[in-house]
Design an enzyme around this catalytic site. Structure first.
Site, PDB file in Angstrom:
ATOM      1  N   ASP A 169      86.456  26.013  26.630  1.00 20.64           N
ATOM      2  CA  ASP A 169      87.227  27.041  25.939  1.00 20.64           C
ATOM      3  C   ASP A 169      86.813  28.441  26.403  1.00 20.64           C
ATOM      4  O   ASP A 169      85.676  28.666  26.850  1.00 20.64           O
ATOM      5  CB  ASP A 169      87.003  26.957  24.433  1.00 20.64           C
ATOM      6  CG  ASP A 169      87.486  25.637  23.838  1.00 20.64           C
ATOM      7  OD1 ASP A 169      88.379  25.019  24.431  1.00 20.64           O
ATOM      8  OD2 ASP A 169      86.947  25.253  22.775  1.00 20.64           O
ATOM      9  N   ASP A 191      90.337  24.127  28.446  1.00 25.61           N
ATOM     10  CA  ASP A 191      90.854  23.498  27.227  1.00 25.61           C
ATOM     11  C   ASP A 191      91.624  24.557  26.452  1.00 25.61           C
ATOM     12  O   ASP A 191      92.717  24.941  26.846  1.00 25.61           O
ATOM     13  CB  ASP A 191      89.702  22.905  26.420  1.00 25.61           C
ATOM     14  CG  ASP A 191      90.196  22.101  25.219  1.00 25.61           C
ATOM     15  OD1 ASP A 191      91.382  21.747  25.191  1.00 25.61           O
ATOM     16  OD2 ASP A 191      89.395  21.854  24.306  1.00 25.61           O
ATOM     17  N   ASP A 195      89.754  28.508  20.173  1.00 20.06           N
ATOM     18  CA  ASP A 195      89.691  27.450  19.165  1.00 20.06           C
ATOM     19  C   ASP A 195      88.974  28.015  17.942  1.00 20.06           C
ATOM     20  O   ASP A 195      87.769  28.319  18.002  1.00 20.06           O
ATOM     21  CB  ASP A 195      88.921  26.234  19.686  1.00 20.06           C
ATOM     22  CG  ASP A 195      89.785  25.329  20.557  1.00 20.06           C
ATOM     23  OD1 ASP A 195      90.954  25.687  20.805  1.00 20.06           O
ATOM     24  OD2 ASP A 195      89.276  24.280  21.004  1.00 20.06           O
ATOM     25  N   ARG A 242     100.578  25.859  20.943  1.00 22.42           N
ATOM     26  CA  ARG A 242      99.530  26.524  20.150  1.00 22.42           C
ATOM     27  C   ARG A 242      99.587  28.042  20.347  1.00 22.42           C
ATOM     28  O   ARG A 242      98.650  28.654  20.858  1.00 22.42           O
ATOM     29  CB  ARG A 242      98.146  25.999  20.508  1.00 22.42           C
ATOM     30  CG  ARG A 242      97.967  24.515  20.269  1.00 22.42           C
ATOM     31  CD  ARG A 242      96.535  24.078  20.552  1.00 22.42           C
ATOM     32  NE  ARG A 242      96.379  22.629  20.406  1.00 22.42           N
ATOM     33  CZ  ARG A 242      95.256  21.954  20.668  1.00 22.42           C
ATOM     34  NH1 ARG A 242      94.174  22.614  21.061  1.00 22.42           N
ATOM     35  NH2 ARG A 242      95.205  20.654  20.521  1.00 22.42           N
TER      36      ARG A 242
END
Length: 749
Positions: A169, A191, A195, A242
């Site tokens: 991330d 990724d 997050d 997302r």
């Protein structure tokens, strides 16, 4: 104290033009009043009207501003890092730090995440700061973190578009609180770009760019409904999903975000914009969706309110459900028109050149004293650090060492009287340097909207050393704007670190008061558009000297006081303009002082200069030397006076220097001459000298007859001299390391 109004600030058009032209060539911005920012928009809210923060403001907004707010490393030291090891060490250290990331930091091994602990600000310097091949990780319990103005890029694993093989991330946060992620560019990672997981709270994500990626911004990974997040003015460009996906958020507020160029891969399910999942309550306001499939959608268990957004070429689900919540029940905010969002976000999202280059330290909010804030500045500082001083009295001594340049001290009150740094040490208890309330030894320091004072009460104490400095400078390119210097003897010293080394100081729109030698030292100093008050000491004949210059013999320029006003409550004829100061008896310290375009009061003596005890050569030798030089006012009666000046005559310091300067014959035709005492002004009653220049009638002062000013100061008609010096002052502001240009009538040795 009550401030005396400053003289008018209107400049002659002939003077303004060269300064403006120079400013344009050098791309100068106007100098700002201390503490000033771009005007903030005013927005009507449920709680009244509030000023919305500037788009580059250093203050967190939205949910990150609640429950104590998010201040990051405020109160800690400022450090600059250029490599992985240094960044990792400071990011993981105990206590607050403001960490500037300068240049590209290559993170190793590939995909590694640097741990960030509580009370940290990590900010890129301009557009240069970036993390390559790694990211940042905020582990459970971490709080009060700001991540700003960084590019984080390139941990993508070839062939793994879904990010299943690695968890690389850009920023990962688990069970954190009070985090502000602002003005970053996050791209091409392994990724997620962000997050935000496991019950994290009080988070704001603003003005970021998310691009070239599959899973941009995921929120959730919990069954609890706790997370509060504000997401505003972000640009999601070339992402798939997302944007964000928010699962089980108590409150998710999205406004003024821009989504464009969504990845078009034919996926009928997992290509979408915003998704309100689980029990999330989401509010979307004034967004802009362009070429997006499923711009906003909601689970049947979630709520989603959308209002004011613009949808351009969108397809698929456009869900709204329930009432969600009203963000203004929690905080006030500025809502930009949806039509303006693409342009605003393109301009202001991502790293900005102005961020990270000027760090602001708030006193006393984050640093208890001014000196504590100075101490937080790194040795060898290479960027401007602004100390913002809230209104109040700071009773302390402040020392800015030579190793900490590029400081700016700014009072944030309505005027300079509201913010004062003051102490009361006399020279008897530490010498002149030790007595100074503030000592500036560093280069490129500015100060504005402040008062500096030494309130030692000389009348209440009988000491050998009653000198008491409010300010001493030994650094170069020092600028004071809208400042006040309060004291008695030796109020302001503009000095140099060595006898034969010059320094430059520029003071404008300011106020200086004292009684004996209260503007002194050997630095080249320009004082412009200011008020100087000579204080009454109780004498009817000698209340003191305004200046005591100690200009080094090889420096042609000492003090210039221009377009200013000298005032005094002392009796007429009881103050000198100045005397030379020879520290330690040094004969090569030769005073050079010029008062130009400056109003002088009746308190100034008819012979305003004195020799500080040196023997004055015989009158005829003095007459010949001064006449040959074209010396300004203050010479014996009958000597020529260059237009508009009063300066220390050459022979008063005991030696005539050879110097390139126009003679009296050269300047014939543009000078007014002094013809001896003229008694008092026929209109105001103040003492004057009579003018005999063209069109000048005798017996009227500068303000009424436009002829001769008080005690020898005359109206000028040759603007080139002080215009040149104003240009020289601009050179101080832009840190040009050259001496002031040679001009006519700068004072004699």
């Amino acid at each position: 104290m009550k401030h005396v109004p400053l003289p008018g600030k209107r400049l002659c058009a002939r003077a303004v033009a060269p300064v403006a032209a120079l400013a344009a060539v050098l791309a100068l911005s106007p100098v700002q009043t201390a503490g000033a920012a771009a005007p903030a928009a005013v927005t009507a809210t449920a709680s009244g009207t509030v000023a919305a923060p500037h788009r580059l403001s250093g203050t967190a907004h939205g949910f990150a501003s609640l429950a104590g707010g998010t201040t990051g490393g405020a109160g800690g030291k400022v450090v600059t890092v250029t490599d992985h090891a240094s960044l990792a060490a400071y990011a993981a250290a105990e206590g607050p730090y403001i960490i500037r990331v300068k240049g590209s930091v290559d993170v190793a091994p590939y995909g590694a995440e640097i741990d960030v602990t509580s009370d940290k600000t990590i900010i890129g310097v301009g557009t240069s700061g970036e993390l390559v091949h790694g990211g940042l990780n905020l582990r459970p319990g971490t709080h009060n973190v700001i991540i700003r103005n960084l590019t984080i890029r390139d941990t993508y694993v070839e062939g793994d578009w879904d990010g299943k093989s690695q968890d690389f991330d850009a920023i990962q946060m688990d069970s954190v609180d009070h985090v502000w992620i602002d003005h970053n560019h996050l791209t091409h990672m392994g990724d997620g770009l962000i997050d935000l997981r496991k019950d994290s709270q009080y988070v704001t994500v603003s003005y970021n760019r998310f691009d070239n990626h599959n899973k941009a911004f995921g929120i959730g990974w919990t069954e609890n409904v706790k997370t509060q997040v504000t997401i505003d003015h972000n640009w999601f460009n070339g992402t798939k999903q997302r944007n964000p996906s928010a699962d089980n958020c108590a409150y998710a507020h999205l406004y003024n975000n821009y989504m464009s160029a969504q990845v078009q891969d034919g996926d009928p399910v997992w290509t979408y914009g915003n998704w309100s999942r689980g029990k999330t309550r989401m509010v979307i306001e004034n967004g802009y969706y362009q070429d997006v499939q499923y711009p906003f959608q909601a689970d049947t268990s979630a709520e989603l309110v959308q209002r004011g957004s613009i949808l351009k070429n969108t397809t698929g689900r456009h869900d709204t459900r329930g009432t969600a919540f009203d963000p203004r029940d929690f905080y006030d905010y500025r809502l930009d028109p949806a039509a303006a969002v693409p342009a605003l976000v393109r301009k202001f999202s991502g790293p900005q050149p102005a961020l990270g280059t000027n760090i602001e330290l708030d006193v006393p909010r984050d640093y208890p004293t001014v000196q504590a804030a100075v101490d937080a500045v790194p040795t060898g500082n290479d960027a401007t650090v602004t100390l913002k001083l809230a209104p109040g009295t700071y009773r302390e001594k402040v020392r800015i060492p030579a190793t900490k340049p590029l400081l700016a001290l700014r009072g944030t009150g309505r005027d300079r009287s509201q913010t004062k740094i003051v102490y009361d040490t006399p020279a008897e208890q530490g010498g002149s340097t030790g007595s100074a309330t503030v000592l500036i030894a560093a280069n490129d320091v500015t100060a504005g909207n402040l008062t500096f004072a030494n309130d030692f009460d000389e009348a209440a104490h009988e000491l050998k050393g009653e000198q008491a400095l409010a300010m001493k400078t030994t650094g170069d390119r020092i600028v004071f704007e809208n400042t006040a210097f309060l004291g008695n003897q030796d109020t302001l010293m503009t000095d140099t670190p060595k006898l034969n080394v010059n320094r430059r100081v520029y003071i404008r729109d300011s106020y200086i008061e004292g009684d004996v030698d209260f503007i002194y030292g050997r630095a080249t100093t320009v004082i412009e558009n200011s008020v100087i008050k000579a204080l009454y000491r109780g004498s009817t004949t000698n209340n003191g000297w305004i200046t005591a210059a100690s200009t080094w013999k090889d420096n042609p320029y000492g003090f210039l006081i221009t377009r200013s006003q000298v005032i005094s409550d002392a009796p007429a004829g009881s103050f000198h303009l100045g005397r030379p100061w020879h520290p330690g008896g040094e004969p090569n310290a030769i005073a050079q002082v010029l008062f130009r375009e400056t109003e002088l009061p009746a308190a100034i003596k008819a012979s305003p200069w004195t020799d500080a005890g040196l023997a004055v050569p015989d009158r005829e030798a003095t007459r010949a030397a001064v006449a040959a030089e074209g010396t300004c006012g203050g010479a014996p009666a009958g000597f020529p006076v260059a237009a508009g000046c009063s300066r220390m005559p050459s022979k008063v310091v005991g030696e005539l220097k050879d110097r390139p300067e126009r003679s009296a014959a050269d300047i014939e035709g543009d000078v007014d001459t002094v013809a001896g005492s003229g008694g008092v002004c026929a209109r105001c009653g103040r003492a004057v000298h009579q003018g005999t220049g063209p069109g000048h009638g005798p017996g009227l002062c500068h303000g009424h007859g436009r002829a001769v000013g008080h005690c020898g100061t005359v109206r000028t008609r040759s603007w080139d001299v002080w215009t040149t010096l104003l240009v020289a002052a601009v050179l101080v502001l832009v840190r040009v390391p050259v001496p002031f240009p040679s001009v006519v009538c700068l004072g004699a040795a």
